[in-house]
Enzyme design. Structure first.
Site, mmCIF file in Angstrom:
data_model
loop_
_atom_site.group_PDB
_atom_site.id
_atom_site.type_symbol
_atom_site.label_atom_id
_atom_site.label_comp_id
_atom_site.label_asym_id
_atom_site.label_seq_id
_atom_site.Cartn_x
_atom_site.Cartn_y
_atom_site.Cartn_z
ATOM 1 N N GLN A 182 0.822 -1.208 0.000
ATOM 2 C CA GLN A 182 0.000 0.000 0.000
ATOM 3 C C GLN A 182 0.858 1.261 0.000
ATOM 4 O O GLN A 182 1.888 1.316 0.657
ATOM 5 C CB GLN A 182 -0.892 -0.017 1.250
ATOM 6 N N SER A 203 4.363 -6.255 2.871
ATOM 7 C CA SER A 203 3.006 -6.259 3.430
ATOM 8 C C SER A 203 2.015 -6.883 2.441
ATOM 9 O O SER A 203 2.115 -8.068 2.131
ATOM 10 C CB SER A 203 2.611 -4.830 3.832
ATOM 11 N N LEU A 204 1.089 -6.093 1.907
ATOM 12 C CA LEU A 204 0.140 -6.584 0.900
ATOM 13 C C LEU A 204 0.859 -7.296 -0.248
ATOM 14 O O LEU A 204 0.365 -8.289 -0.797
ATOM 15 C CB LEU A 204 -0.664 -5.393 0.349
ATOM 16 N N ARG A 220 -9.102 -9.294 3.025
ATOM 17 C CA ARG A 220 -8.125 -8.645 3.909
ATOM 18 C C ARG A 220 -8.384 -7.140 3.968
ATOM 19 O O ARG A 220 -8.397 -6.536 5.046
ATOM 20 C CB ARG A 220 -6.713 -8.923 3.383
ATOM 21 N N HIS A 270 -0.268 -3.610 10.891
ATOM 22 C CA HIS A 270 0.843 -4.345 11.516
ATOM 23 C C HIS A 270 1.038 -3.964 12.991
ATOM 24 O O HIS A 270 2.150 -3.756 13.455
ATOM 25 C CB HIS A 270 2.142 -4.148 10.722
ATOM 26 N N GLN A 293 1.028 -12.017 9.830
ATOM 27 C CA GLN A 293 1.515 -10.765 9.233
ATOM 28 C C GLN A 293 0.666 -9.543 9.591
ATOM 29 O O GLN A 293 1.179 -8.436 9.711
ATOM 30 C CB GLN A 293 1.569 -10.934 7.705
#
Length: 294
Positions: free
Chosen positions: A10, A88-89, A113, A198, A247
């Site tokens: 992102q 991340s993503l 998600r 996170h 995660q």
């Protein structure tokens, strides 16, 4: 020299992303249209023509970046990675690239998600901030002290040496920014994000996503994925699942992942997706490696 492919998360979105790909490549167009059908709305309309504000919504941003990355990867001739990783993503894009997940299964997970994270953000008003030019340990200690006093704030993204993103409650992050600047941080600035990604505040989203991940088929990958949670190479589908669930509330160990990939022989990193954020980070982490985009 081993080839590593890395996928952004992102923050890399921009209006018009993927449009040229859609118009110039028949296979890419088919995948974009398949995604529109899977999602039940025309995400391509927002990707190609949406405003920055529209693209910033988590439920749009995440599937849009994933889609751009995966479609772009599908157009690479002789795509044969020795290792993959995603920020991340971007880990979901990496898992399609190494064939752990099918395109359809991954897109559905990414959308779930995104919705779960957006919901968690609405439950707990929260934010993130980038901290520059301060030792990781100093940042961790200050965050721990604030959390012990009742306002949640944690180290969330280890992006590169001297760049660490913190995440937590609005009060926790604001207090941390003041204390970190006083401790010598060059900058500690709030990021334009929907919530505390996170961090422990994503626990409701993690519980929701866990069910979806456990119900999804994970296949034997063609190469290891260096996962955010451990920064280690993983090829076992059941372990990939566990790390992917963890995660959401655990920090992204990007610095550690790139160091490990380099130590394991990666000499060339290719960023696949919108923007060039990861190329810059990789170069700061491992100055001797080659970096490129697609």
């Amino acid at each position: 020299m081993k080839k590593a492919y890395v996928f952004p998360g992102q923050g890399s979105q921009f209006s018009g992303m993927g449009k040229e790909l859609y118009e110039s490549n028949t296979h890419a167009k088919e995948l974009f249209e398949q995604a529109n059908n899977i999602l039940g709305f025309r995400i391509t309309d927002t990707m190609f023509n949406g405003s920055e504000e529209e693209l910033k919504q988590t439920k749009i941003t995440q599937p849009a970046i994933f889609l751009h990355s995966v479609v772009l990867a599908s157009t690479i001739a002789d795509f044969n990675p020795d290792m993959v990783a995603g920020h991340s993503l971007g880990e979901f894009s990496a898992l399609v690239a190494n064939k752990t997940l099918s395109f359809e299964a991954a897109l559905k997970l990414v959308y779930q998600r995104a919705l779960a994270m957006q919901k968690a953000c609405e439950l707990n008003p929260s934010t993130m901030a980038a901290v520059l030019s301060l030792d990781d340990k100093v940042v961790e200690d200050i965050c721990q002290e604030i959390t012990n006093n009742g306002d949640v704030v944690v180290a969330a993204n280890y992006n590169c040496p001297g760049q660490l993103v913190i995440s937590g409650s609005n009060a926790g992050v604001n207090i941390a920014c003041e204390k970190l600047k006083a401790a010598g941080a060059k900058r500690a600035l709030l990021l334009p994000v929907g919530g505390a990604f996170h961090s422990p505040l994503m626990e409701p989203a993690k519980i929701e996503l866990e069910q979806a991940i456990n119900a999804t088929q994970f296949n034997q990958p063609i190469c290891p994925v260096y996962q955010n949670v451990t920064a280690k190479p993983v090829s076992d589908p059941s372990l990939i699942k566990i790390n992917l669930i963890a995660q959401l509330t655990a920090p992204v160990k990007w610095t550690q992942s790139v160091i490990q990939m380099t130590a394991d022989g990666a000499g060339h990193f290719t960023e696949v997706g919108p923007g060039k954020v990861l190329q810059g980070l990789v170069k700061k982490i491992s100055p001797t490696v080659e970096v490129a985009g697609v």
